[in-house]
Motif scaffolding. Structure first.
Motif, PDB file in Angstrom:
ATOM      1  N   ASN A  14     -30.977  -1.354  14.012  1.00  0.00           N
ATOM      2  CA  ASN A  14     -30.175  -0.482  13.138  1.00  0.00           C
ATOM      3  C   ASN A  14     -29.564  -1.246  11.979  1.00  0.00           C
ATOM      4  O   ASN A  14     -28.418  -1.029  11.589  1.00  0.00           O
ATOM      5  CB  ASN A  14     -29.083   0.259  13.915  1.00  0.00           C
ATOM      6  CG  ASN A  14     -28.500   1.424  13.113  1.00  0.00           C
ATOM      7  OD1 ASN A  14     -29.208   2.064  12.325  1.00  0.00           O
ATOM      8  ND2 ASN A  14     -27.209   1.695  13.289  1.00  0.00           N
ATOM      9  N   ALA A  15     -30.353  -2.180  11.413  1.00  0.00           N
ATOM     10  CA  ALA A  15     -29.930  -2.989  10.263  1.00  0.00           C
ATOM     11  C   ALA A  15     -28.622  -3.712  10.524  1.00  0.00           C
ATOM     12  O   ALA A  15     -27.848  -3.976   9.610  1.00  0.00           O
ATOM     13  CB  ALA A  15     -29.827  -2.124   9.006  1.00  0.00           C
ATOM     14  N   ALA A  16     -28.376  -4.051  11.807  1.00  0.00           N
ATOM     15  CA  ALA A  16     -27.196  -4.816  12.243  1.00  0.00           C
ATOM     16  C   ALA A  16     -25.880  -4.103  11.970  1.00  0.00           C
ATOM     17  O   ALA A  16     -24.823  -4.732  11.963  1.00  0.00           O
ATOM     18  CB  ALA A  16     -27.179  -6.210  11.599  1.00  0.00           C
ATOM     19  N   TYR A  17     -25.922  -2.795  11.804  1.00  0.00           N
ATOM     20  CA  TYR A  17     -24.676  -2.043  11.557  1.00  0.00           C
ATOM     21  C   TYR A  17     -23.901  -1.844  12.851  1.00  0.00           C
ATOM     22  O   TYR A  17     -24.470  -1.489  13.884  1.00  0.00           O
ATOM     23  CB  TYR A  17     -24.993  -0.675  10.949  1.00  0.00           C
ATOM     24  CG  TYR A  17     -23.788   0.218  10.828  1.00  0.00           C
ATOM     25  CD1 TYR A  17     -22.880   0.031   9.798  1.00  0.00           C
ATOM     26  CD2 TYR A  17     -23.547   1.230  11.749  1.00  0.00           C
ATOM     27  CE1 TYR A  17     -21.753   0.842   9.686  1.00  0.00           C
ATOM     28  CE2 TYR A  17     -22.434   2.048  11.643  1.00  0.00           C
ATOM     29  CZ  TYR A  17     -21.535   1.848  10.609  1.00  0.00           C
ATOM     30  OH  TYR A  17     -20.412   2.639  10.494  1.00  0.00           O
ATOM     31  N   GLY A  18     -22.564  -2.067  12.749  1.00  0.00           N
ATOM     32  CA  GLY A  18     -21.695  -1.813  13.884  1.00  0.00           C
ATOM     33  C   GLY A  18     -20.636  -0.775  13.599  1.00  0.00           C
ATOM     34  O   GLY A  18     -20.456   0.186  14.347  1.00  0.00           O
ATOM     35  N   ALA A  19     -19.914  -0.948  12.497  1.00  0.00           N
ATOM     36  CA  ALA A  19     -18.836  -0.037  12.143  1.00  0.00           C
ATOM     37  C   ALA A  19     -18.495  -0.202  10.674  1.00  0.00           C
ATOM     38  O   ALA A  19     -18.943  -1.151  10.015  1.00  0.00           O
ATOM     39  CB  ALA A  19     -17.599  -0.298  13.015  1.00  0.00           C
ATOM     40  N   MET A  20     -17.679   0.726  10.174  1.00  0.00           N
ATOM     41  CA  MET A  20     -17.218   0.685   8.797  1.00  0.00           C
ATOM     42  C   MET A  20     -15.720   0.952   8.766  1.00  0.00           C
ATOM     43  O   MET A  20     -15.224   1.838   9.465  1.00  0.00           O
ATOM     44  CB  MET A  20     -17.955   1.741   7.964  1.00  0.00           C
ATOM     45  CG  MET A  20     -17.491   1.862   6.528  1.00  0.00           C
ATOM     46  SD  MET A  20     -18.583   2.941   5.551  1.00  0.00           S
ATOM     47  CE  MET A  20     -18.583   4.438   6.523  1.00  0.00           C
ATOM     48  N   VAL A  61     -18.610  -3.885   9.566  1.00  0.00           N
ATOM     49  CA  VAL A  61     -18.574  -4.760  10.735  1.00  0.00           C
ATOM     50  C   VAL A  61     -20.004  -4.878  11.250  1.00  0.00           C
ATOM     51  O   VAL A  61     -20.607  -3.884  11.683  1.00  0.00           O
ATOM     52  CB  VAL A  61     -17.647  -4.201  11.832  1.00  0.00           C
ATOM     53  CG1 VAL A  61     -17.625  -5.140  13.030  1.00  0.00           C
ATOM     54  CG2 VAL A  61     -16.244  -3.975  11.295  1.00  0.00           C
ATOM     55  N   LEU A  62     -20.554  -6.083  11.193  1.00  0.00           N
ATOM     56  CA  LEU A  62     -21.914  -6.302  11.660  1.00  0.00           C
ATOM     57  C   LEU A  62     -21.948  -6.435  13.181  1.00  0.00           C
ATOM     58  O   LEU A  62     -21.026  -6.968  13.795  1.00  0.00           O
ATOM     59  CB  LEU A  62     -22.495  -7.560  11.013  1.00  0.00           C
ATOM     60  CG  LEU A  62     -22.682  -7.511   9.498  1.00  0.00           C
ATOM     61  CD1 LEU A  62     -23.271  -8.817   9.003  1.00  0.00           C
ATOM     62  CD2 LEU A  62     -23.558  -6.341   9.082  1.00  0.00           C
ATOM     63  N   ASN A  63     -23.036  -5.956  13.753  1.00  0.00           N
ATOM     64  CA  ASN A  63     -23.176  -5.880  15.205  1.00  0.00           C
ATOM     65  C   ASN A  63     -24.627  -6.202  15.540  1.00  0.00           C
ATOM     66  O   ASN A  63     -25.473  -5.315  15.549  1.00  0.00           O
ATOM     67  CB  ASN A  63     -22.802  -4.466  15.666  1.00  0.00           C
ATOM     68  CG  ASN A  63     -22.802  -4.317  17.172  1.00  0.00           C
ATOM     69  OD1 ASN A  63     -22.555  -5.264  17.899  1.00  0.00           O
ATOM     70  ND2 ASN A  63     -23.060  -3.105  17.628  1.00  0.00           N
ATOM     71  N   SER A  64     -24.930  -7.467  15.774  1.00  0.00           N
ATOM     72  CA  SER A  64     -26.322  -7.897  15.945  1.00  0.00           C
ATOM     73  C   SER A  64     -26.640  -8.114  17.411  1.00  0.00           C
ATOM     74  O   SER A  64     -26.045  -8.955  18.067  1.00  0.00           O
ATOM     75  CB  SER A  64     -26.564  -9.190  15.158  1.00  0.00           C
ATOM     76  OG  SER A  64     -26.361  -8.972  13.777  1.00  0.00           O
ATOM     77  N   HIS A  65     -27.626  -7.357  17.903  1.00  0.00           N
ATOM     78  CA  HIS A  65     -28.021  -7.459  19.307  1.00  0.00           C
ATOM     79  C   HIS A  65     -29.263  -8.312  19.502  1.00  0.00           C
ATOM     80  O   HIS A  65     -29.746  -8.452  20.629  1.00  0.00           O
ATOM     81  CB  HIS A  65     -28.284  -6.063  19.877  1.00  0.00           C
ATOM     82  CG  HIS A  65     -27.126  -5.143  19.747  1.00  0.00           C
ATOM     83  ND1 HIS A  65     -27.056  -4.165  18.777  1.00  0.00           N
ATOM     84  CD2 HIS A  65     -25.955  -5.087  20.437  1.00  0.00           C
ATOM     85  CE1 HIS A  65     -25.910  -3.520  18.896  1.00  0.00           C
ATOM     86  NE2 HIS A  65     -25.230  -4.056  19.885  1.00  0.00           N
TER      87      HIS A  65
END
Length: 261
Positions: free
Chosen positions: A159-165, A140-144
């Motif tokens: 954080n390399a657009a990481y949100g969840a797995m 799950v990408l999470n771009s701020h």
């Protein structure tokens, strides 16, 4: 390089954006001289503050390892970020969409290490020997940071657009299956949106694990036993919204299903 106080301020800005689920202007628009080393320094400050607050690091994500993802983002080299224990979901879970910004899903394989892995000359064979098992995963990408015009500097800092797995349930040792030909058929609300095979990730999905071990060696670090390595997407990212049901069929490695609520 950026001054330490600027790096700390940008890390704090990204941490606040994570807490409030908002998007900030591009770092490279405000600091065009920022380098990749600066972006990892920003990520490192953010990581260390999270660790100090009690979050537990469980692995690393590698991104931008396939042509599909490079073309989708306009970024031409891999990157990496960290994964904390409270970002792990499992097939069948409800994913709270309000926890993320610019929410998209990617099709990946994850690897769990049975022993440490370090460079500087780590090969694919070395990585396969260090891997305990592979498991299907959705990232799950999470771009701020605003998406338009972003560079790899912006992405790494975030954080390399990481949100969840979201992890599947089928585990396979590298000698049990040809990991290159694991398929991914990604659907949203019953309609197929993306397809691909794992060979799209650098020719073999575990190649990124070797790349990361060699990258870490440059900083005097190594990958540790028990870490989860999310190896990179072999499809383009798929946008999701509240109420969407996502399903990915990995053929012999099973199915992942989740709902965004």
């Amino acid at each position: 390089m950026l001054a330490p106080d600027v790096i700390a301020a940008l890390a704090a800005e990204l941490a606040e954006a994570d807490r409030t689920h908002r998007v900030i202007p591009r770092i490279t628009a405000r600091h065009p001289q920022a380098t990749v080393e600066d972006s990892y320094a920003i990520q490192g400050v953010w990581r260390d503050e999270n660790l100090a607050a009690g979050r537990r690091l469980v692995g690393r994500k590698i991104g931008l390892t396939s042509k599909a993802m490079q073309q989708a983002t306009g970024i031409t080299e891999p990157d990496y970020g960290v994964m904390f224990d409270d970002t792990i979901f499992h097939s069948g879970d409800e994913i709270p969409v309000d926890q993320f910004s610019n929410v998209r899903v990617e099709v990946e394989l994850a690897f769990v290490l049975k022993r440490p892995l370090e460079g500087p000359d780590c090969t694919l064979a070395d990585a396969l020997d260090a891997i305990d098992y592979a498991v299907p995963a959705l990232e799950v990408l999470n771009s701020h940071i605003e998406l338009e015009g972003r560079t790899i500097v912006d992405t790494i800092a975030d954080n390399a657009a990481y949100g969840a797995m979201v992890l599947g349930t089928v585990h396979k040792r590298p000698d049990e299956i040809d990991l290159r030909w694991v398929p991914g058929v990604l659907s949203r609300n019953g309609e197929i949106e993306e397809t691909g095979v794992a060979a799209g990730v650098l020719g073999h999905p575990a190649t990124g694990v070797a790349w990361l071990a060699n990258k870490f060696h440059q900083h005097g670090a190594r990958l540790e036993s028990g870490e989860i390595i999310l190896a990179g997407s072999f499809t383009r990212p798929m946008w999701v919204s509240r109420g969407d049901t996502v399903r990915c069929d990995y053929g012999p490695m099973g199915v992942i299903e989740c709902r965004f609520s």
